[in-house]
Scaffold this active site. Structure first.
Site, PDB file in Angstrom:
ATOM      1  N   LYS A 146      31.934  44.783  41.926  1.00 60.38           N
ATOM      2  CA  LYS A 146      31.847  44.835  43.386  1.00 60.38           C
ATOM      3  C   LYS A 146      31.661  46.259  43.901  1.00 60.38           C
ATOM      4  CE  LYS A 146      35.673  43.714  45.445  1.00 60.38           C
ATOM      5  NZ  LYS A 146      36.236  44.937  46.064  1.00 60.38           N
TER       6      LYS A 146
ATOM      7  N   ARG B  52      42.350  39.323  53.611  1.00 57.48           N
ATOM      8  CA  ARG B  52      42.941  38.646  52.466  1.00 57.48           C
ATOM      9  C   ARG B  52      43.562  37.309  52.850  1.00 57.48           C
ATOM     10  NH1 ARG B  52      41.273  40.625  47.528  1.00 57.48           N
ATOM     11  NH2 ARG B  52      41.345  42.895  47.533  1.00 57.48           N
TER      12      ARG B  52
ATOM     13  N   ARG C 245      36.485  48.141  29.611  1.00 59.72           N
ATOM     14  CA  ARG C 245      36.690  49.234  30.554  1.00 59.72           C
ATOM     15  C   ARG C 245      38.018  49.933  30.291  1.00 59.72           C
ATOM     16  NH1 ARG C 245      36.603  47.922  36.917  1.00 59.72           N
ATOM     17  NH2 ARG C 245      38.836  47.491  36.586  1.00 59.72           N
TER      18      ARG C 245
ATOM     19  N   ARG D  34      43.417  52.890  32.661  1.00 62.02           N
ATOM     20  CA  ARG D  34      44.226  52.028  33.523  1.00 62.02           C
ATOM     21  C   ARG D  34      44.967  51.006  32.667  1.00 62.02           C
ATOM     22  NH1 ARG D  34      40.751  49.838  38.562  1.00 62.02           N
ATOM     23  NH2 ARG D  34      42.576  48.437  38.518  1.00 62.02           N
TER      24      ARG D  34
ATOM     25  N   ARG E  94      45.587  38.944  37.388  1.00 63.06           N
ATOM     26  CA  ARG E  94      44.835  39.564  38.488  1.00 63.06           C
ATOM     27  C   ARG E  94      43.686  38.664  38.928  1.00 63.06           C
ATOM     28  NH1 ARG E  94      42.887  44.910  36.026  1.00 63.06           N
ATOM     29  NH2 ARG E  94      41.744  45.099  37.984  1.00 63.06           N
TER      30      ARG E  94
END
Length: 368
Positions: free
Chosen positions: A192, A267, A306, A312, A324
């Protein structure tokens, strides 16, 4: 260009044009009521400037009465006509000229016609400075018209926007530059952020990331940032009103933008409704919610890859990644239904080369 209550208006009709139109209306009324003594019924608040000029041009004897009515809230008609100062004059067997500022839907004219019938007038005529034939829904004749105009929202010369603008001697119309406002969604790993960068460049849009906006306001210790931090420090959720005020301030920074990409907001349905209200107040709206659609297993694979370089922790744990993704779908399902009801939801295949996905997104945006 002028700004009233946060909205921009551009000059539309000059004072000279208005006075010429009033001259023409006065000429016709003087001809039709020569040797008579009509009652001019002025509809407040909007018609006061028109009435002042028109009555100063009437060449015979007349009486003047007033009523006060309203049917607008902000820039939109409520569809309901409210009478604030009622008609109290005895108009039985009298000839009446109703002075209106503008006739659009005709709801007020219908209400006034009912009043004239009840009052037992001999005859009555409508004189309106402006007439919108494209939005007129009634069959009552408008006898004297200064200017016919399209269905634009206008202010000035007695007409207002939430109380402001009546004193202007020219007419201004709401600036309606078409904005392409997108709500962009995609599950973690869908790309995104990459696509948002391409789209903002291609369509000259402003990318507003809620996370970035929060961080900026808190780091800069703005009034809203300090308020948001006070909730965060207490372990509480930041109220939607604070978030929407931050977004409003971001939108106001570039009022002439071609549009905005909203990333990370809304949201919830309440937030989506609040965004609709915010944009409506600024004369625009959400054009589309676009969601990148990618199979869960592809997302997990992408994020694990990734995680090898991003550093992360939430990209390195498969259980965290799957949770998630689940949270994303739980949130998006609600918003998907909200925007589907408005025919504004578009799902786009997010699998393939970056340029291929950009092309798919562009084909949706180009049709908006």
């Amino acid at each position: 260009m002028i700004t009233l209550n946060g909205l921009q208006f551009e000059e539309y009709i000059s004072e000279e044009e208005l006075l010429h139109a009033i001259d023409e209306v006065a000429l016709a009324i003087n001809r039709d009521f020569k040797g008579k003594r009509p009652v001019f019924l002025v509809v407040l608040n909007g018609a006061y400037k028109f009435a002042t000029e028109l009555l100063s041009r009437f060449e015979g004897d007349c009486e003047v009465e007033f009523i006060k009515m309203s049917s607008y809230d902000g820039t939109a008609s409520t569809g309901q006509v409210q009478t604030h100062i009622p008609l109290e004059a005895d108009l039985e067997e009298r000839e009446v000229v109703v002075i209106e500022d503008i006739v659009d839907s005709g709801n007020t004219i219908e209400k006034i016609t009912q009043m004239m019938v009840i009052a037992g007038v001999n005859k009555y005529c409508i004189a309106s400075l402006f007439f919108k034939p494209g939005s007129y829904t009634k069959e009552y004749k408008i006898h004297y018209v200064g200017l016919e105009i399209p269905n634009d929202f206008i202010v000035g010369y007695g007409l207002d926007y939430n109380g402001l603008g009546r004193n202007l001697n020219a007419i201004y119309k709401l600036k309606t530059t078409k904005m392409t406002n997108l709500v962009l969604f995609g599950p973690p790993g869908a790309g995104k952020g990459t696509q948002a960068s391409f789209l903002k460049e291609k369509y000259n849009l402003i990318h507003i990331s809620t996370g970035d906006v929060f961080r900026y306001n808190i780091k800069s210790a703005t009034k809203l940032g300090t308020l948001a931090k006070s909730y965060i420090d207490k372990g509480q959720l930041v109220p939607d009103t604070v978030t929407i005020d931050m977004l409003s301030a971001e939108v106001d920074k570039t009022p002439d933008a071609n549009g905005f990409i909203f990333d990370g907001f809304p949201r919830t349905t309440a937030q989506a409704e609040a965004l609709d209200v915010l944009l409506e107040e600024k004369g625009t709206q959400v054009a589309a919610m676009i969601a990148l659609e990618v199979d869960d297993e592809i997302l997990v694979k992408r994020l694990l890859e990734r995680g090898k370089t991003s550093g992360r922790k939430d990209d390195a744990d498969e259980a965290v990644i799957r949770n998630r993704i689940k949270v994303y779908y739980d949130e998006t399902a609600i918003l998907k239904g909200y925007y589907q009801k408005q025919d504004k939801y578009y799902g786009v295949d997010g699998v393939g080369e970056i340029n291929e996905i950009t092309t798919r997104l562009s084909s949706v945006i180009d049709k908006l």
